[in-house]
Structures are given as C-alpha cells and as structure tokens.
Design a protein around this motif. Structure first.
Motif, PDB file in Angstrom:
ATOM      1  N   ARG A 107      -4.650   0.168   2.542  1.00  6.30           N
ATOM      2  CA  ARG A 107      -5.294   1.456   2.205  1.00  6.30           C
ATOM      3  C   ARG A 107      -6.439   1.771   3.160  1.00  6.30           C
ATOM      4  O   ARG A 107      -6.672   2.935   3.495  1.00  6.30           O
ATOM      5  N   SER A 111      -6.202   5.111   5.848  1.00  8.46           N
ATOM      6  CA  SER A 111      -7.086   6.256   5.564  1.00  8.46           C
ATOM      7  C   SER A 111      -8.227   6.441   6.554  1.00  8.46           C
ATOM      8  O   SER A 111      -8.990   7.390   6.450  1.00  8.46           O
ATOM      9  N   PRO A 124      -5.674   8.002  -0.592  1.00 13.98           N
ATOM     10  CA  PRO A 124      -5.826   6.643  -0.066  1.00 13.98           C
ATOM     11  C   PRO A 124      -6.070   5.604  -1.165  1.00 13.98           C
ATOM     12  O   PRO A 124      -5.692   4.438  -1.011  1.00 13.98           O
ATOM     13  N   TYR A 127      -2.467   4.985  -2.582  1.00 13.30           N
ATOM     14  CA  TYR A 127      -1.357   4.867  -1.620  1.00 13.30           C
ATOM     15  C   TYR A 127      -0.593   3.549  -1.811  1.00 13.30           C
ATOM     16  O   TYR A 127      -1.185   2.491  -1.916  1.00 13.30           O
ATOM     17  N   GLN A 128       0.717   3.646  -1.879  1.00  8.52           N
ATOM     18  CA  GLN A 128       1.572   2.466  -2.006  1.00  8.52           C
ATOM     19  C   GLN A 128       2.637   2.498  -0.907  1.00  8.52           C
ATOM     20  O   GLN A 128       3.360   3.477  -0.793  1.00  8.52           O
TER      21      GLN A 128
END
Ligand SMILES: [Zn+2]
Ligand SMILES: [Zn+2]
Length: 260
Positions: A107, A111, A124, A127-128
């Motif tokens: 992450r 980002s 972010p 986020y995966q």
C-alpha cells in the motif's frame, strides 16, 4: 486516439499498443497485441484504475492475459479478465499472495509519488492486490499462435522465480518485463530474487536473434536492440568480478543498471 485521465495509450503498430501509467512513479507499461482471432494483454498494470476500460476501446477480440511475473504492479486488473496465464513458478504467488511482501509495504508503494488524479475507486488504505487461480500455466518454449504473429515464451527467472519474457517472432518485439528496462535499476536484491538466475536470464535474452525493439515494463517505452550488446558486456563484467551476489549494490552500465 484515446484520451484518458489515468492511462496513456501509444500505438506501436497497427496491431500493437502500449498502455502506460505515467502518473505513478513506477511508469508501468502493459501491452495489447492484437491477433486474428484473439488478443493478448501482457500484464494488467497497477490496479489503481481499470485497464479494461482501455482494452474495451481498442478491440472487440477476446482477450487473454499473460503475466510477465507476479508483482503488484503487473497484475492490477487481472480480476477484470476471464483468461489469465502465468508461469508455473509464480503461480503460487498469484493464488496465495506475493511471498515476503506485507500489505502495508504494498500500500505504501502503490500510493506514493502519484502525479495524476486517481479515480474515486482507488483507496490506498484498502487496496488489495489481485489473488486468484490462473486459467493455465505457461512453460519455457511455449508458442502462442495469433494467426498474424507468433509469440514465444522464455522462462527468465531471477527477478521472480516465474518471470517470463515474450518474444513476438513475427515483429521482432522482445517484451522483457522487469528483467530489462532503462532509467531505474533492475532488481534482484529481495530474498525471493536470485542474482545468479537474473544474469543467466539476461545472457539468454541477449542471444535471441532478430530482435528489432526491446519493450521493458517500466520507464522508457521501446529501447534499441543495441542494449542487448550492452547486456552481454555487463554480464561478463559482473561475473568476472564476482559481483553476481546479494549486497554488491547498484551496477551501472550504458543504458541500464542492476541492483543486487
Ligand atoms: Zn517486478
Ligand atoms: Zn514491475
């Protein structure tokens, strides 16, 4: 021409497109190769935005995704496609996650240093990276016949165990993924990487005849095949000086660098 808020589309020839993410510090390229009956998408980008929006505008052909390797910046939109292929040595990471990388680190990397507006769907904090079963695995020497062009798969481990390069034999395009690109160091300094394998893979790529253009997955789009001559010199130098091992740092050559 396609204008998009996040992706930059550049046409390489009538049947080949680069889809780039210049708004992110990694400057990632994915490639769409149109055949007669299907299209091949080499990687699916960062996953900050949906690359399917772009491929939908470029072709009506069914699209099959080929994965150069399973790192976050190459599998971002894999979930948007039905057919995805990966080398068997990276399959485990596609299904269960990338070994040795925490979600916090992923992450952080995804980002930072973003210079374009990101879509509202990108968060972010949540986020995966994609995880899922591939349709099938790829092996060294596999040929993908597209009618108007033939692609050959080269297993090129080092940066990741199942890293592959794809050679478009018809057009002389060599797609090198994260094995070879310019501007920033190609890396093999993680525990999951192998400097020895990386150099062997680079040497093997440099021996492919009739390469007309080299397309790495980051930074400058399209490199002269002259870089392959430099790769031969670099590999020889690194081996002769016993530098092909972890901890020897960044080694800079004419047009590219490697970090161990
Ligand atoms: Zn990578
Ligand atoms: Zn990458």
């Amino acid at each position: 021409m396609i204008f998009d808020t996040w992706f930059t589309v550049q046409q390489i020839d009538n049947y080949t497109y680069a889809i780039s993410e210049y708004g992110h510090w990694e400057k990632v390229h994915s490639f769409l190769l149109l055949g007669n009956h299907k299209a091949i998408l080499i990687d699916t980008g960062l996953g900050i935005d949906n690359i399917r929006r772009i491929t939908n505008q470029l072709t009506n052909l069914p699209i099959e995704v080929i994965t150069t390797h399973v790192h976050t910046d190459h599998i971002g939109s894999h979930g948007e496609f039905e057919k995805i292929y990966v080398h068997e040595a990276d399959k485990e990471w596609l299904v269960h996650g990338i070994k040795g990388l925490t979600i916090e680190q992923i992450r952080k990397d995804i980002s930072r240093d973003i210079t374009k507006p990101t879509p509202v769907t990108f968060n972010p904090a949540t986020y995966q990276p994609f995880q899922g079963e591939p349709t099938d695995v790829l092996n060294d020497g596999d040929l993908i016949e597209l009618g108007n062009r033939t692609l050959k798969i080269y297993h090129t481990p080092g940066h990741s165990p199942g890293h592959i390069c794809i050679f478009d034999e018809t057009n002389g395009y060599l797609f090198t993924g994260d094995l070879l690109y310019d501007e920033t160091p190609v890396y093999a300094f993680y525990p999951s990487t192998s400097p020895v394998d990386l150099i062997a893979s680079l040497e093997r790529m440099a021996m492919i005849p009739n390469v007309k253009k080299v397309f790495g997955s980051h930074n400058t789009l399209g490199l002269s095949p002259a870089i392959l001559e430099e790769v031969k010199i670099a590999a020889k130098y690194l081996k002769e000086n016993d530098l092909v091992k972890f901890g020897t740092g960044v080694h800079t050559f004419n047009g590219f660098s490697v970090q161990f």
